[in-house]
Structure formats: C-alpha cells, structure tokens
Design a protein around this motif. Structure first.
Motif, PDB file in Angstrom:
ATOM      1  N   GLU A 170       0.823  -1.208   0.000  1.00  0.00           N
ATOM      2  CA  GLU A 170       0.000   0.000   0.000  1.00  0.00           C
ATOM      3  C   GLU A 170       0.861   1.264   0.000  1.00  0.00           C
ATOM      4  O   GLU A 170       0.547   2.247  -0.677  1.00  0.00           O
ATOM      5  CB  GLU A 170      -0.943   0.010   1.211  1.00  0.00           C
ATOM      6  CG  GLU A 170      -2.087  -0.981   1.119  1.00  0.00           C
ATOM      7  CD  GLU A 170      -1.727  -2.364   1.651  1.00  0.00           C
ATOM      8  OE1 GLU A 170      -0.527  -2.629   1.885  1.00  0.00           O
ATOM      9  OE2 GLU A 170      -2.653  -3.172   1.830  1.00  0.00           O
ATOM     10  N   VAL A 171       1.969   1.246   0.764  1.00  0.00           N
ATOM     11  CA  VAL A 171       2.849   2.419   0.805  1.00  0.00           C
ATOM     12  C   VAL A 171       3.511   2.627  -0.553  1.00  0.00           C
ATOM     13  O   VAL A 171       3.554   3.753  -1.086  1.00  0.00           O
ATOM     14  CB  VAL A 171       3.900   2.280   1.920  1.00  0.00           C
ATOM     15  CG1 VAL A 171       4.862   3.468   1.888  1.00  0.00           C
ATOM     16  CG2 VAL A 171       3.230   2.202   3.287  1.00  0.00           C
ATOM     17  N   LEU A 172       4.021   1.557  -1.146  1.00  0.00           N
ATOM     18  CA  LEU A 172       4.638   1.674  -2.470  1.00  0.00           C
ATOM     19  C   LEU A 172       3.626   2.182  -3.488  1.00  0.00           C
ATOM     20  O   LEU A 172       3.945   3.021  -4.337  1.00  0.00           O
ATOM     21  CB  LEU A 172       5.185   0.320  -2.915  1.00  0.00           C
ATOM     22  CG  LEU A 172       6.422  -0.197  -2.166  1.00  0.00           C
ATOM     23  CD1 LEU A 172       6.723  -1.638  -2.576  1.00  0.00           C
ATOM     24  CD2 LEU A 172       7.638   0.689  -2.429  1.00  0.00           C
ATOM     25  N   GLY A 173       2.396   1.683  -3.390  1.00  0.00           N
ATOM     26  CA  GLY A 173       1.360   2.134  -4.309  1.00  0.00           C
ATOM     27  C   GLY A 173       1.106   3.621  -4.194  1.00  0.00           C
ATOM     28  O   GLY A 173       0.960   4.326  -5.211  1.00  0.00           O
ATOM     29  N   THR A 174       1.081   4.135  -2.957  1.00  0.00           N
ATOM     30  CA  THR A 174       0.873   5.567  -2.752  1.00  0.00           C
ATOM     31  C   THR A 174       2.021   6.384  -3.340  1.00  0.00           C
ATOM     32  O   THR A 174       1.796   7.394  -4.025  1.00  0.00           O
ATOM     33  CB  THR A 174       0.728   5.872  -1.253  1.00  0.00           C
ATOM     34  OG1 THR A 174      -0.486   5.300  -0.774  1.00  0.00           O
ATOM     35  CG2 THR A 174       0.728   7.368  -0.969  1.00  0.00           C
ATOM     36  N   LEU A 175       3.251   5.972  -3.089  1.00  0.00           N
ATOM     37  CA  LEU A 175       4.405   6.711  -3.607  1.00  0.00           C
ATOM     38  C   LEU A 175       4.374   6.764  -5.127  1.00  0.00           C
ATOM     39  O   LEU A 175       4.687   7.801  -5.736  1.00  0.00           O
ATOM     40  CB  LEU A 175       5.707   6.065  -3.125  1.00  0.00           C
ATOM     41  CG  LEU A 175       5.915   6.008  -1.603  1.00  0.00           C
ATOM     42  CD1 LEU A 175       7.229   5.308  -1.276  1.00  0.00           C
ATOM     43  CD2 LEU A 175       5.878   7.400  -0.981  1.00  0.00           C
ATOM     44  N   ARG A 176       3.992   5.667  -5.739  1.00  0.00           N
ATOM     45  CA  ARG A 176       3.955   5.624  -7.205  1.00  0.00           C
ATOM     46  C   ARG A 176       2.765   6.368  -7.780  1.00  0.00           C
ATOM     47  O   ARG A 176       2.896   7.126  -8.752  1.00  0.00           O
ATOM     48  CB  ARG A 176       3.964   4.163  -7.665  1.00  0.00           C
ATOM     49  CG  ARG A 176       5.304   3.472  -7.402  1.00  0.00           C
ATOM     50  CD  ARG A 176       5.233   1.978  -7.592  1.00  0.00           C
ATOM     51  NE  ARG A 176       6.553   1.377  -7.352  1.00  0.00           N
ATOM     52  CZ  ARG A 176       6.738   0.144  -6.883  1.00  0.00           C
ATOM     53  NH1 ARG A 176       5.691  -0.629  -6.612  1.00  0.00           N
ATOM     54  NH2 ARG A 176       7.959  -0.317  -6.696  1.00  0.00           N
ATOM     55  N   GLN A 177       1.599   6.182  -7.181  1.00  0.00           N
ATOM     56  CA  GLN A 177       0.394   6.802  -7.723  1.00  0.00           C
ATOM     57  C   GLN A 177       0.412   8.319  -7.592  1.00  0.00           C
ATOM     58  O   GLN A 177      -0.185   9.022  -8.410  1.00  0.00           O
ATOM     59  CB  GLN A 177      -0.835   6.225  -7.029  1.00  0.00           C
ATOM     60  CG  GLN A 177      -1.119   4.776  -7.412  1.00  0.00           C
ATOM     61  CD  GLN A 177      -2.043   4.073  -6.435  1.00  0.00           C
ATOM     62  OE1 GLN A 177      -2.698   4.708  -5.606  1.00  0.00           O
ATOM     63  NE2 GLN A 177      -2.069   2.751  -6.498  1.00  0.00           N
TER      64      GLN A 177
END
Length: 377
Positions: free
Chosen positions: A294-301
């Motif tokens: 979820e954290v990686l997704g936020t950084l990328r999105q």
C-alpha cells in the motif's frame, strides 16, 4: 456512507460493530472509502484535530483529546530553497503519533475496549500510554530494549506497563502479536483507526495553505502511517471536490533499515534483500512493514518517491536543523536530508511548495544527539 473494515487483498469487509485489528487470516485491514468533508464542515470552534471529526469513520460524543493537531507550519530556507516545516512535535507527547492515538483510542473506547496492547520503538508507545491514561484505559507497551530511556520513562510516567524486549524492533513486534491473543492489540502499525488519525495531517495542511495542496510532502517513513494518512486524507478531499490534484508524497528512510525505499528504488512490489543494521533514526527502523504494498502504491500513484539516507546524512541534517532553531530527533531530520537529495537531483524544484513533516522532538533522542555532538552524558 457507513464505514467498514476492509481487507484490501480479498475485498472482504467487516462491520465496525466488532473491534478488530486484523482480518481472519491476520491480514492487515484498512477501512472502506469515506466521502471526506468540505470546508464548511470543519468545526472551527475546536482547536484540535477533532475539528475534522465529520471525516472520521465513527462519531463519538466525548473523544480522548488533549489539543493534538493544529501544529505550526513555518517557512525556512534549506539548501538554498524555501521549505515549509510542519512541526508535528508540538503535540502533547512530543510526536505526530498523538494524531493516531487520539482517534484510535477514542473509537476503540466507543467499541468497548478498556485494555490495550501496543508495541513501539518509542513515540507510538508514549502516545498510546498518554491517551490511554487520559481516557481511563489500561495500556501495556512492549518496546525494544535499546529504546531511548526518554521515551520509556515517559510511558511509565503515564502509568503504562512497559516490557522491554531483547533483540530487534521486529522481535518486539512478533512478541506483541503473540500477546494479542489475550489483550486487544491497539497497534499504531496495524490498526486502521490510527491511519484515520494521521489523515488529519492532510486536512490540516489543506487548511494551513488556504485550502490548497502543497506540490510535495516529504515525511520520515517506518511503517508508513504518515504516507498512508496523507494519501487517505487528500484522496477524500479530492473526492469531495475540495482539491484538484494530489500532492506528490516522498518517503525518507535510513539506508541501514529502509525496506520501503529499497523496494521503491528497485522497482519491486515485494521486499528486496538488504542487510538490516542499527540506525540513529530509530523511529523508522521497521524491517518488515506490514503495509509495504500500500505504501509503495501511494508513492507511485502520487508520482512521489523514496530516498535512502546514510547515517552521516541523517546526523548532519539533525544538527543543521538545530542550528537554525529546529530541535528534532534524527528520525525527523530525515525529511530535511531527503529534501537536499531531491533538490540536487532536480526531482523537486525551489519554486514548488514543499512540506517537510518533522515528526518528533529532539528531547526524545538526547543520547543520540549527544553522540552527534561528541558530548558525554
């Protein structure tokens, strides 16, 4: 819209009527999406994060509050560029964790919970201890044996039962999960209510900036509660039509223990192999973050990123901030060190509005800062 617990991996939901800290198979939970609030729904008569209570998943008549939130946002020039410093250590226990603790324990108390268990490298345990005391709850805190005494003494002063666990930060987390069979696990890393406390940082920055969003937010990152809190809060504002775009969110981690940054840099969605070493940024020393995806997704999105910092960079940033009057623990100083890196790379530019989230007081890390100064205690 009625909120529910959500297992983001399976899509299964669970009513808030029954307290939960994880799914049936021990998967970490989030909450289903909430509609956010408009500026007219801010309770301007309340000077705390409870001014945004209309955005919370449950409404409580008597929240556990000690004036948390409404922290200063001050302008400074760092590395030749303007930055806005969000001084989150201006909280009752001296760290940003008070946001999550106030909301989490208020809602858990409304669900009937009276005894809570937390594991923490310091600030989370201090916050849960204080808000448990303020709310008439009993708290047990497990902390690594290496935790700064300034933090464990604070927990004990609030009346918490403190257990120091030998080994790594992960050893402490594992011990707490085993204990969760007998005491409700009110973990700042696991419980989704905590994230709905940290999301108030997004609402507050929006209000601080005249109901606008910054271009960039840089925050220290251990398990990612500020990263995810900002994503939740700004997403709600976007959905409510109050903002037009999300800010870019950047995570700062120590190279000695930076699994989220390592995975981001490697372009991986899963943990990458890396040696875990001690770090002066103890508040972000989380070797196995449970919400990595979820954290990686936020950084990328959000088109943000992650920066891995050397111990020398973190130490230098700590002292550089202190010498312009900003006394924060090394964990917090990572935001300033990452700002320097991102400016040098051209990822962030001086004309953009960039917020550095400074998460904890330097008073929490007196032994570490004394070492940086070469001072014997």
């Amino acid at each position: 819209m009625t909120a529910a617990y959500l297992d983001p991996r399976s899509g299964q939901t669970f009513s808030l009527d029954q307290p939960r800290w994880c799914g049936p198979d021990h998967a970490p939970l989030l909450l289903t999406s909430l509609p956010g609030i408009r500026r007219v729904e801010i309770d301007a008569t309340t000077r705390s994060l409870w001014r945004y209570r209309a955005a919370f998943p449950m409404q409580v008549d008597a929240p556990i509050s000690m004036g948390e939130g409404c922290t200063p946002l001050i302008r400074r020039v760092l590395h030749g560029a303007p930055a806005l410093l969000k001084c989150e250590w201006f909280m009752p226990t001296g760290s940003f964790k008070d946001r999550g603790a106030s909301v989490m324990l208020s809602l858990l108390r409304a669900q009937g919970i009276r005894d809570v268990l937390e594991d923490s490298s310091g600030n989370g345990g201090a916050a849960v201890s204080a808000y448990a005391a303020a709310g008439g709850l009993n708290a047990t805190i497990m902390a690594p044996a290496s935790t700064s005494p300034a933090k464990t003494v604070q927990m004990r002063a609030h009346g918490a039962s403190v257990e120091l666990i030998p080994g790594t930060r992960q050893d402490t987390a594992d011990a707490a999960i085993r204990r969760s069979e007998t005491t409700f696990y009110a973990s700042h890393n696991w419980h989704p209510f905590f994230l709905h406390g940290t999301k108030t940082l997004a609402y507050e920055l929006w209000e601080d900036l005249g109901f606008r969003t910054p271009d960039n937010i840089i925050t220290p990152c251990g398990a990612g509660s500020n990263v995810l809190g900002c994503e939740i809060g700004f997403s709600e504002l976007l959905g409510a039509g109050e903002i037009d775009a999300m800010p870019r969110i950047f995570a700062a981690q120590p190279a000695n223990c930076g699994p989220i940054a390592a995975a981001f840099v490697a372009g991986s969605d899963v943990p990458v192999e890396a040696e875990i070493l001690p770090t002066i940024a103890e508040g972000t020393a989380i070797a196995q973050p449970i919400r990595l995806g979820e954290v990686l997704g936020t950084l990328r999105q959000t088109r943000g990123g992650a920066v891995m910092l050397s111990e020398a960079e973190i130490g230098a940033a700590t002292l550089d901030l202190a010498r312009i009057g900003i006394y924060v623990e090394p964990t917090s100083a990572q935001a300033a060190a990452a700002f320097a890196r991102l400016l040098a790379a051209g990822t962030i530019t001086p004309e953009q509005t960039t917020v550095l989230v400074l998460t904890g007081s330097g008073l929490k890390a007196t032994p570490r800062i004394a070492e940086l100064l070469g001072v014997s205690l």
